[in-house]
Scaffold this motif. Structure first.
Motif, PDB file in Angstrom:
ATOM      1  N   TYR A  46     110.923  44.113 -41.762  1.00 32.99           N
ATOM      2  CA  TYR A  46     110.898  45.524 -42.117  1.00 32.99           C
ATOM      3  C   TYR A  46     109.636  45.911 -42.890  1.00 32.99           C
ATOM      4  O   TYR A  46     109.190  47.064 -42.808  1.00 32.99           O
ATOM      5  N   ILE A  47     109.050  44.974 -43.604  1.00 31.53           N
ATOM      6  CA  ILE A  47     107.747  45.229 -44.221  1.00 31.53           C
ATOM      7  C   ILE A  47     106.698  45.420 -43.122  1.00 31.53           C
ATOM      8  O   ILE A  47     105.905  46.368 -43.142  1.00 31.53           O
ATOM      9  N   TYR A  48     106.712  44.504 -42.156  1.00 30.51           N
ATOM     10  CA  TYR A  48     105.758  44.584 -41.048  1.00 30.51           C
ATOM     11  C   TYR A  48     105.942  45.873 -40.245  1.00 30.51           C
ATOM     12  O   TYR A  48     104.964  46.555 -39.906  1.00 30.51           O
ATOM     13  N   GLU A  49     107.186  46.249 -39.950  1.00 36.53           N
ATOM     14  CA  GLU A  49     107.407  47.439 -39.132  1.00 36.53           C
ATOM     15  C   GLU A  49     106.997  48.716 -39.861  1.00 36.53           C
ATOM     16  O   GLU A  49     106.570  49.693 -39.230  1.00 36.53           O
ATOM     17  N   GLU A  50     107.086  48.714 -41.181  1.00 35.83           N
ATOM     18  CA  GLU A  50     106.570  49.861 -41.935  1.00 35.83           C
ATOM     19  C   GLU A  50     105.047  49.895 -41.851  1.00 35.83           C
ATOM     20  O   GLU A  50     104.452  50.980 -41.761  1.00 35.83           O
ATOM     21  N   MET A  51     104.431  48.723 -41.827  1.00 42.26           N
ATOM     22  CA  MET A  51     102.977  48.678 -41.638  1.00 42.26           C
ATOM     23  C   MET A  51     102.603  49.226 -40.254  1.00 42.26           C
ATOM     24  O   MET A  51     101.621  49.971 -40.121  1.00 42.26           O
ATOM     25  N   VAL A  52     103.386  48.861 -39.249  1.00 44.44           N
ATOM     26  CA  VAL A  52     103.128  49.372 -37.900  1.00 44.44           C
ATOM     27  C   VAL A  52     103.265  50.893 -37.879  1.00 44.44           C
ATOM     28  O   VAL A  52     102.438  51.605 -37.296  1.00 44.44           O
ATOM     29  N   GLN A  54     102.720  52.944 -40.221  1.00 46.41           N
ATOM     30  CA  GLN A  54     101.583  53.542 -40.916  1.00 46.41           C
ATOM     31  C   GLN A  54     100.239  53.202 -40.273  1.00 46.41           C
ATOM     32  O   GLN A  54      99.188  53.591 -40.783  1.00 46.41           O
ATOM     33  N   GLY A  55     100.277  52.474 -39.154  1.00 46.52           N
ATOM     34  CA  GLY A  55      99.047  52.107 -38.464  1.00 46.52           C
ATOM     35  C   GLY A  55      98.269  50.994 -39.137  1.00 46.52           C
ATOM     36  O   GLY A  55      97.120  50.710 -38.773  1.00 46.52           O
ATOM     37  N   LEU A  56      98.896  50.323 -40.094  1.00 47.98           N
ATOM     38  CA  LEU A  56      98.193  49.288 -40.857  1.00 47.98           C
ATOM     39  C   LEU A  56      98.100  47.966 -40.111  1.00 47.98           C
ATOM     40  O   LEU A  56      97.362  47.067 -40.528  1.00 47.98           O
ATOM     41  N   ASP A  57      98.863  47.836 -39.014  1.00 49.03           N
ATOM     42  CA  ASP A  57      98.735  46.619 -38.206  1.00 49.03           C
ATOM     43  C   ASP A  57      97.388  46.592 -37.477  1.00 49.03           C
ATOM     44  O   ASP A  57      96.990  45.548 -36.942  1.00 49.03           O
ATOM     45  N   LYS A  58      96.691  47.711 -37.479  1.00 48.43           N
ATOM     46  CA  LYS A  58      95.341  47.759 -36.902  1.00 48.43           C
ATOM     47  C   LYS A  58      94.281  47.472 -37.969  1.00 48.43           C
ATOM     48  O   LYS A  58      93.178  47.027 -37.666  1.00 48.43           O
ATOM     49  N   LYS A  59      94.623  47.746 -39.204  1.00 50.54           N
ATOM     50  CA  LYS A  59      93.688  47.495 -40.309  1.00 50.54           C
ATOM     51  C   LYS A  59      93.770  46.056 -40.784  1.00 50.54           C
ATOM     52  O   LYS A  59      92.762  45.446 -41.160  1.00 50.54           O
ATOM     53  N   TYR A  60      94.993  45.492 -40.790  1.00 46.64           N
ATOM     54  CA  TYR A  60      95.219  44.114 -41.225  1.00 46.64           C
ATOM     55  C   TYR A  60      95.493  43.229 -40.009  1.00 46.64           C
ATOM     56  O   TYR A  60      96.074  43.688 -39.015  1.00 46.64           O
ATOM     57  N   PRO A  74     106.823  44.407 -32.191  1.00 40.60           N
ATOM     58  CA  PRO A  74     106.039  45.615 -31.937  1.00 40.60           C
ATOM     59  C   PRO A  74     104.641  45.495 -32.546  1.00 40.60           C
ATOM     60  O   PRO A  74     104.342  44.544 -33.275  1.00 40.60           O
ATOM     61  N   GLY A  75     103.818  46.487 -32.259  1.00 43.57           N
ATOM     62  CA  GLY A  75     102.519  46.577 -32.921  1.00 43.57           C
ATOM     63  C   GLY A  75     101.505  45.552 -32.449  1.00 43.57           C
ATOM     64  O   GLY A  75     101.665  44.920 -31.406  1.00 43.57           O
ATOM     65  N   CYS A  76     100.480  45.370 -33.267  1.00 41.57           N
ATOM     66  CA  CYS A  76      99.333  44.533 -32.904  1.00 41.57           C
ATOM     67  C   CYS A  76      99.398  43.132 -33.512  1.00 41.57           C
ATOM     68  O   CYS A  76      98.399  42.408 -33.489  1.00 41.57           O
ATOM     69  N   GLY A  77     100.531  42.766 -34.066  1.00 36.56           N
ATOM     70  CA  GLY A  77     100.652  41.445 -34.684  1.00 36.56           C
ATOM     71  C   GLY A  77     100.425  40.316 -33.696  1.00 36.56           C
ATOM     72  O   GLY A  77     100.766  40.427 -32.517  1.00 36.56           O
ATOM     73  N   GLU A  78      99.859  39.220 -34.188  1.00 37.06           N
ATOM     74  CA  GLU A  78      99.629  38.039 -33.356  1.00 37.06           C
ATOM     75  C   GLU A  78     100.720  37.012 -33.636  1.00 37.06           C
ATOM     76  O   GLU A  78     101.055  36.739 -34.787  1.00 37.06           O
ATOM     77  N   LYS A  79     101.263  36.421 -32.558  1.00 35.30           N
ATOM     78  CA  LYS A  79     102.318  35.424 -32.695  1.00 35.30           C
ATOM     79  C   LYS A  79     101.716  34.028 -32.542  1.00 35.30           C
ATOM     80  O   LYS A  79     100.914  33.789 -31.630  1.00 35.30           O
TER      81      LYS A  79
END
Length: 393
Positions: A46-52, A54-60, A74-79
């Motif tokens: 849920y921390i990560y999804e809030e970052m997504v 807010q578009g922060l998955d592109k900044k971090y 979801p988002g741009c996270g790398e697995k």
């Protein structure tokens, strides 16, 4: 004599510890892990999804550690695969670790890395250094268990707490001297912010549940002495699922959610569409949202579910054995906000003969006191508060 596999493992760990000295921290890298890499759930999710959001998955650069990287996020996270080269590399490269369980014993945190330990529940059962006995997967050396736990917690910089009660216990039980973040659990933001018909129907549709039926969620904890292997536990229960089906099928669906440490294959075919097993890929917060009643035992699910103001029943058929032989409790279990029930027949009788209104007539005062104490810091903003902390560095 050590096996070849053990020799290779020890050499790899030694190489990691030597080589990791030369890997610098990068300020925009965050390493996430839930349930020891078993799934995509809990506070880190849920921390990560809030970052997504807010578009922060592109900044971090958000790195997710999984035992099975095929899990979708979801988002741009790398697995990445847990314990492999990339995982070891990012364990040193990351500015932040965000984990909800203990990390692997061989990991070495960079001095510039900030470790945000979210943990995974308010404690009813005694924890870590407070435990006077241990019988987990056959391991019974309490001194060794405490020593290993203390080594692990010494790396934590921040620890999230849901209430003052937890803060006090965590400081002592974890020998924690970092900064306590009394902000509530990020995983509970959804219970406050998305408790609405649209979200509930969306989840029901994913599970294919008849909209005309009510939902009972059965979410027990594991039993330390019921296991297949170290860290691999059986589904231990005395619930009679046939009796539940025969009595409740017309009106209810029963969702069974194992604790993440339970790895068991149960054949539910005899129960038709009455029983739905939701495996570890299912985040339990979503199951809370759609359920009308929770049945649990000594699990911390009770503390989160109370936010929804729905009935909680406690199936405590082995309470004395559990307390005396497995885990003692921090408080008198008779103070929980619902009935303590020992048999399936009693469960069925209570469900069939008590409306939600009648439940709260009996247990409303205890329920309200329970919420005031244990949901003290849950306000729907926990994820955002962690993001503010991250952005502050």
């Amino acid at each position: 004599m050590p096996t070849v596999k053990e020799i290779i493992r020890d050499l790899a760990i030694a190489a990691y510890r030597i080589g990791s000295v030369f890997i610098p921290v990068k300020d925009d890298v965050i390493l996430f892990e839930s349930s020891n890499g078993r799934n995509y759930t809990g506070n880190p999710r849920y921390i990560y999804e809030e970052m997504v959001k807010q578009g922060l998955d592109k900044k971090y650069k958000c790195i997710w550690s999984f035992q099975n990287p095929a899990i979708e996020i979801p988002g741009c996270g790398e697995k990445i695969k847990r314990s492999r080269f990339k995982f070891l590399y990012y364990s040193r490269r990351s500015k932040f670790w965000i984990f909800d369980s203990r990390h692997q014993y061989y990991l070495r945190k960079n001095k510039k890395t900030k470790y945000i330990q979210t943990w995974h529940g308010t404690p009813l059962k005694k924890l870590a250094l407070d435990m006077e006995k241990v019988n987990m997967s056959g391991h019974q050396n309490i001194e060794k268990y405490r020593e290993n736990f203390a080594k692990n917690t010494s790396a934590w910089d921040y620890l999230i707490s849901q209430n003052s009660y937890s803060s006090e216990i965590f400081k002592r039980a974890f020998a924690f001297d970092g900064e306590m973040l009394e902000i509530g659990y990020p995983r509970n933001d959804i219970l406050i912010n998305e408790n609405n018909e649209t979200k509930i129907n969306e989840i029901k549709n994913k599970l294919g549940i008849d909209k005309n039926k009510k939902i009972i969620l059965y979410a027990p904890t594991w039993r330390d002495n019921e296991y297949y292997d170290s860290g691999v536990y059986k589904f231990a229960t005395e619930m009679d699922f046939n009796a539940m089906k025969n009595a409740l099928y017309d009106d209810y669906v029963l969702i069974v959610k194992f604790h993440y440490l339970v790895k068991d294959k149960i054949n539910w075919e005899d129960y038709g569409d009455f029983v739905i097993e939701c495996n570890e890929k299912w985040d339990i917060q979503e199951l809370y949202l759609i359920s009308d009643i929770l049945i649990t035992d000594y699990s911390s699910v009770m503390f989160d579910y109370a936010l929804l103001n729905r009935p909680i029943l406690f199936f405590t058929y082995d309470m004395e054995f559990y307390k005396d032989n497995l885990r003692d409790f921090y408080f008198d279990i008779n103070t929980v906000p619902g009935p303590l029930i020992e048999t399936t027949d009693e469960l069925v009788d209570f469900i069939k003969n008590n409306t939600k209104e009648e439940y709260f007539e009996k247990y409303g005062d205890k329920y309200q006191a329970f919420k005031e104490k244990y949901n003290e810091f849950d306000d729907g903003n926990a994820s955002n508060n962690i993001i503010k902390l991250i952005k502050g560095f």
